[in-house]
Scaffold this motif. Structure first.
Motif, PDB file in Angstrom:
ATOM      1  N   ARG A 241      -9.728   6.240   2.889  1.00 31.71           N
ATOM      2  CA  ARG A 241      -9.864   4.957   2.188  1.00 31.71           C
ATOM      3  C   ARG A 241      -8.946   4.900   0.975  1.00 31.71           C
ATOM      4  O   ARG A 241      -8.375   3.848   0.658  1.00 31.71           O
ATOM      5  N   ARG A 242      -8.821   6.038   0.301  1.00 31.52           N
ATOM      6  CA  ARG A 242      -7.911   6.098  -0.841  1.00 31.52           C
ATOM      7  C   ARG A 242      -6.468   5.886  -0.390  1.00 31.52           C
ATOM      8  O   ARG A 242      -5.698   5.162  -1.037  1.00 31.52           O
ATOM      9  N   ARG A 243      -6.096   6.496   0.729  1.00 29.33           N
ATOM     10  CA  ARG A 243      -4.756   6.315   1.281  1.00 29.33           C
ATOM     11  C   ARG A 243      -4.510   4.853   1.648  1.00 29.33           C
ATOM     12  O   ARG A 243      -3.426   4.314   1.440  1.00 29.33           O
ATOM     13  N   ASP A 244      -5.555   4.202   2.185  1.00 29.84           N
ATOM     14  CA  ASP A 244      -5.428   2.798   2.546  1.00 29.84           C
ATOM     15  C   ASP A 244      -5.213   1.946   1.301  1.00 29.84           C
ATOM     16  O   ASP A 244      -4.399   1.011   1.297  1.00 29.84           O
ATOM     17  N   ALA A 245      -5.954   2.273   0.223  1.00 26.20           N
ATOM     18  CA  ALA A 245      -5.774   1.526  -1.026  1.00 26.20           C
ATOM     19  C   ALA A 245      -4.372   1.729  -1.583  1.00 26.20           C
ATOM     20  O   ALA A 245      -3.735   0.787  -2.071  1.00 26.20           O
ATOM     21  N   VAL A 246      -3.873   2.961  -1.494  1.00 31.20           N
ATOM     22  CA  VAL A 246      -2.522   3.251  -1.990  1.00 31.20           C
ATOM     23  C   VAL A 246      -1.479   2.448  -1.218  1.00 31.20           C
ATOM     24  O   VAL A 246      -0.528   1.921  -1.798  1.00 31.20           O
ATOM     25  N   SER A 247      -1.670   2.329   0.095  1.00 31.13           N
ATOM     26  CA  SER A 247      -0.675   1.623   0.913  1.00 31.13           C
ATOM     27  C   SER A 247      -0.587   0.143   0.553  1.00 31.13           C
ATOM     28  O   SER A 247       0.432  -0.500   0.810  1.00 31.13           O
ATOM     29  N   ARG A 248      -1.657  -0.402  -0.055  1.00 27.67           N
ATOM     30  CA  ARG A 248      -1.664  -1.831  -0.393  1.00 27.67           C
ATOM     31  C   ARG A 248      -1.148  -2.106  -1.805  1.00 27.67           C
ATOM     32  O   ARG A 248      -1.004  -3.262  -2.201  1.00 27.67           O
ATOM     33  N   ALA A 325      12.142   3.109 -15.399  1.00 28.16           N
ATOM     34  CA  ALA A 325      12.097   1.775 -14.798  1.00 28.16           C
ATOM     35  C   ALA A 325      11.658   1.834 -13.337  1.00 28.16           C
ATOM     36  O   ALA A 325      12.027   2.737 -12.586  1.00 28.16           O
ATOM     37  N   VAL A 326      10.836   0.852 -12.950  1.00 25.76           N
ATOM     38  CA  VAL A 326      10.334   0.707 -11.586  1.00 25.76           C
ATOM     39  C   VAL A 326      11.018  -0.492 -10.951  1.00 25.76           C
ATOM     40  O   VAL A 326      11.139  -1.549 -11.580  1.00 25.76           O
ATOM     41  N   ALA A 327      11.460  -0.353  -9.707  1.00 26.93           N
ATOM     42  CA  ALA A 327      12.089  -1.469  -9.004  1.00 26.93           C
ATOM     43  C   ALA A 327      11.030  -2.451  -8.521  1.00 26.93           C
ATOM     44  O   ALA A 327       9.930  -2.049  -8.126  1.00 26.93           O
ATOM     45  N   LEU A 328      11.344  -3.724  -8.553  1.00 28.56           N
ATOM     46  CA  LEU A 328      10.397  -4.783  -8.197  1.00 28.56           C
ATOM     47  C   LEU A 328       9.860  -4.608  -6.778  1.00 28.56           C
ATOM     48  O   LEU A 328       8.696  -4.936  -6.506  1.00 28.56           O
ATOM     49  N   GLU A 329      10.670  -4.083  -5.884  1.00 28.77           N
ATOM     50  CA  GLU A 329      10.258  -4.000  -4.479  1.00 28.77           C
ATOM     51  C   GLU A 329       9.464  -2.739  -4.151  1.00 28.77           C
ATOM     52  O   GLU A 329       9.020  -2.558  -3.017  1.00 28.77           O
ATOM     53  N   GLN A 330       9.244  -1.844  -5.107  1.00 28.73           N
ATOM     54  CA  GLN A 330       8.541  -0.605  -4.811  1.00 28.73           C
ATOM     55  C   GLN A 330       7.055  -0.869  -4.565  1.00 28.73           C
ATOM     56  O   GLN A 330       6.453  -1.759  -5.168  1.00 28.73           O
ATOM     57  N   SER A 331       6.480  -0.038  -3.678  1.00 32.12           N
ATOM     58  CA  SER A 331       5.065  -0.201  -3.345  1.00 32.12           C
ATOM     59  C   SER A 331       4.538   1.082  -2.723  1.00 32.12           C
ATOM     60  O   SER A 331       5.294   1.998  -2.404  1.00 32.12           O
ATOM     61  N   GLY A 332       3.227   1.129  -2.540  1.00 36.00           N
ATOM     62  CA  GLY A 332       2.576   2.215  -1.816  1.00 36.00           C
ATOM     63  C   GLY A 332       2.835   3.596  -2.371  1.00 36.00           C
ATOM     64  O   GLY A 332       3.047   3.782  -3.578  1.00 36.00           O
ATOM     65  N   PRO A 333       2.830   4.620  -1.494  1.00 33.27           N
ATOM     66  CA  PRO A 333       3.036   5.998  -1.940  1.00 33.27           C
ATOM     67  C   PRO A 333       4.348   6.186  -2.689  1.00 33.27           C
ATOM     68  O   PRO A 333       4.424   6.994  -3.617  1.00 33.27           O
ATOM     69  N   GLU A 334       5.384   5.446  -2.288  1.00 30.17           N
ATOM     70  CA  GLU A 334       6.676   5.564  -2.974  1.00 30.17           C
ATOM     71  C   GLU A 334       6.535   5.209  -4.450  1.00 30.17           C
ATOM     72  O   GLU A 334       7.115   5.871  -5.318  1.00 30.17           O
ATOM     73  N   LEU A 335       5.752   4.176  -4.744  1.00 22.53           N
ATOM     74  CA  LEU A 335       5.546   3.767  -6.125  1.00 22.53           C
ATOM     75  C   LEU A 335       4.793   4.845  -6.900  1.00 22.53           C
ATOM     76  O   LEU A 335       5.180   5.194  -8.035  1.00 22.53           O
ATOM     77  N   VAL A 370      -6.269   2.287  -7.284  1.00 26.39           N
ATOM     78  CA  VAL A 370      -6.508   3.361  -6.310  1.00 26.39           C
ATOM     79  C   VAL A 370      -7.918   3.923  -6.426  1.00 26.39           C
ATOM     80  O   VAL A 370      -8.568   4.216  -5.438  1.00 26.39           O
ATOM     81  N   ARG A 371      -8.437   4.036  -7.648  1.00 25.10           N
ATOM     82  CA  ARG A 371      -9.685   4.728  -7.922  1.00 25.10           C
ATOM     83  C   ARG A 371     -10.902   4.201  -7.165  1.00 25.10           C
ATOM     84  O   ARG A 371     -11.702   4.989  -6.675  1.00 25.10           O
ATOM     85  N   PRO A 372     -11.104   2.897  -7.027  1.00 17.43           N
ATOM     86  CA  PRO A 372     -12.310   2.437  -6.350  1.00 17.43           C
ATOM     87  C   PRO A 372     -12.455   2.962  -4.940  1.00 17.43           C
ATOM     88  O   PRO A 372     -13.549   3.278  -4.504  1.00 17.43           O
TER      89      PRO A 372
END
Length: 376
Positions: A241-248, A325-335, A370-372
Motif C-alpha cells: 500500500r505504501r508503494r502504491d501511495a508512492v507511485s501516485r 531543484a526538483v523538475a516539474l515532471e518528476q513523480s513516484g519513486p524517482e521523486l 506516503v505516511r498514511p
C-alpha cells in the motif's frame, strides 16, 4: 537506500556482501541441539562431543543450502537489471536484498521461484548420493538429512502466501491478471496469513484426528512459524500500500506556486510580489536565474514596516541546498529518490520547469502523502 543488516562479511556474490548476522549463531546452536538426539539414536555408541560435531555439520550443510537459495535469488535479480545490496544468513535462514523497481510480474516471479527450485534440485542431488551409499553411516545420515531438509525448505517456500517465495509468485500472477501489483500483494498477503493460521491449527488439530494429544514442543514451533508468517504477510501488505501511495505522488499535486524576486531586493518588494496570489512562496534568484533560497514569511513579517523598503530580502532568506531543484515532471519513486539524494534535510526545495523556477515543494507534504498508506 537499502538499510544493510549488521553482521560479519564473509565474501561477495553478484557484487554484494555476504553477511552472517548475530542471530545466525542463535539458530546454529538451537538447530545443533535439536538434531543431536537424531545423531544419538543413529549412533548410540558415539560420545557427546562426536554427536554435537555431527549435528553441527548438519547445520552447516543446511545453511549452505540456504546460501545456495539466496545466491540463486541474487544472480537472477542482477540478470533482471537490479542492484543486489546484500545476502544475509539470519535466524530464519536468510534473505537477499536488491534495489530497483520491479516493473514486470514475470521478473518478480522469476526472482522468487528460483530460490525454492534450487533447494528442490539440491534435495534431488542429496537423495541420489544417499541412495548410492552401500551401508548406513554418518555420511549417509547427513545426505539423507540434507535431502529431507532441502525438500522441506523448497516445498515450504513454494506455499502461495507472502512473505514466502511462493507468495511472490502468487503476487506476480494476480498482478499480471489485474494490472495492479498492490492487488497482487494484498491477495498474497491474505493467503500468507491463512498459511500461518493453518500451520498453527495443523499442529493442534492433526494429532487429535489421530487420537493423540498435541505435542507442546511442536505447537510452540508451529506458533512461532505462524507468527512469523502472519507478521511477514502483514508487513508485505503495508509495504504494498505504501508503494502504491508512492507511485501516485506527483510534484504538480503537492507543490506551492512561487513568485520570483532577484537577489538584493528589499523585503517590501517580496511582499508586493506575493500579494494577490493566494498561497504562494517567494523565491530569490541570483543574476543567472538560479534559485538561492525562499523567503520565510514569519521572518519577513518581523521586519518593521518603516524598514521593509531598505532591508534586503536576504535577511529573511532560507537557503536551498546546492542542486536541490526538483523538475516539474518528476513523480513516484524517482521523486523520492531525488529528494533523499539532494534535499540535504531542507524543509523546502525549488521546482523548475525548463530551468525556470515555477514553484516550491515542501518535503514534509511529500512525506505526509506516503505516511498514511504505511499506517493502514
Amino acid at each position: 537506500m537499502t538499510q544493510r543488516s549488521s553482521g560479519w562479511r564473509i565474501g561477495r556474490v553478484a557484487g554484494a556482501p555476504v553477511l552472517v548476522t548475530r542471530s545466525w549463531f542463535v539458530a546454529a546452536v538451537v538447530l545443533t541441539l535439536l538434531f543431536a538426539p537424531t545423531v544419538r539414536a543413529f549412533a548410540p555408541a558415539m560420545g557427546t562431543v562426536g554427536v554435537l560435531v555431527v549435528a553441527f555439520a548438519f547445520v552447516l550443510l543446511l545453511f549452505a543450502s540456504v546460501f545456495c537459495h539466496e545466491v540463486a535469488h541474487a544472480l537472477v535479480a542482477r540478470a533482471r537489471g537490479h542492484r543486489v545490496d546484500e545476502l544475509a544468513l539470519t535466524l530464519w535462514g536468510g534473505h537477499t536484498a536488491y534495489s530497483g523497481a520491479v516493473r514486470r510480474p514475470r521478473d518478480s516471479a522469476l526472482i522468487a521461484v528460483v530460490g525454492p527450485l534450487t533447494n528442490l534440485a539440491l534435495a534431488a542431488a542429496f537423495w541420489f548420493l544417499f541412495t548410492a551409499q552401500s551401508s548406513s553411516s554418518i555420511p549417509a545420515l547427513l545426505l539423507y538429512a540434507g535431502a529431507f531438509s532441502n525438500a522441506f525448505v523448497g516445498a515450504f517456500n513454494l506455499l502461495p502466501g507472502l512473505p514466502l517465495d511462493g507468495g511472490q509468485v502468487l503476487e506476480s500472477a494476480v498482478w499480471a491478471l489485474t494490472g495492479s501489483r498492490t492487488t497482487g500483494t494484498v491477495a498474497a498477503g491474505w493467503v500468507g496469513r491463512a498459511v500461518g493460521l493453518a500451520v498453527v491449527l495443523g499442529a493442534l488439530v492433526w494429532p487429535l484426528v489421530g487420537g493423540r494429544s498435541p505435542d507442546l514442543f511442536t505447537v510452540m514451533w508451529a506458533a512461532l512459524i505462524g507468527a512469523f508468517l502472519w507478521s511477514g504477510a502483514s508487513e508485505a501488505m503495508r509495504a504494498g500500500r505504501r508503494r502504491d501511495a508512492v507511485s501516485r505522488i506527483d510534484v504538480r499535486t503537492l507543490m506551492t506556486t512561487a513568485v520570483v524576486v532577484p537577489a538584493g531586493s528589499p523585503v517590501a518588494e517580496a511582499g508586493r510580489a506575493a500579494r494577490g496570489h493566494g498561497e504562494v512562496a517567494v523565491v530569490v534568484v541570483d543574476d543567472r536565474g538560479e534559485p538561492t533560497g525562499w523567503v520565510d514569511p514569519q521572518a519577513a513579517a518581523a521586519v518593521p514596516a518603516d524598514q521593509a523598503a531598505a532591508v534586503p530580502v536576504e535577511s529573511a532568506l532560507v537557503p536551498f541546498p546546492a542542486g536541490a531543484a526538483v523538475a516539474l515532471e518528476q513523480s513516484g519513486p524517482e521523486l523520492l529518490e531525488h529528494l533523499a539524494r539532494v534535499s540535504g534535510g531542507a524543509r523546502v526545495v525549488p521546482v523548475t520547469d525548463g530551468g525556470r523556477v515555477v514553484a516550491v515543494l515542501d518535503v514534509a507534504r511529500v512525506a505526509a502523502a506516503v505516511r498514511p498508506a504505511g499506517r493502514r
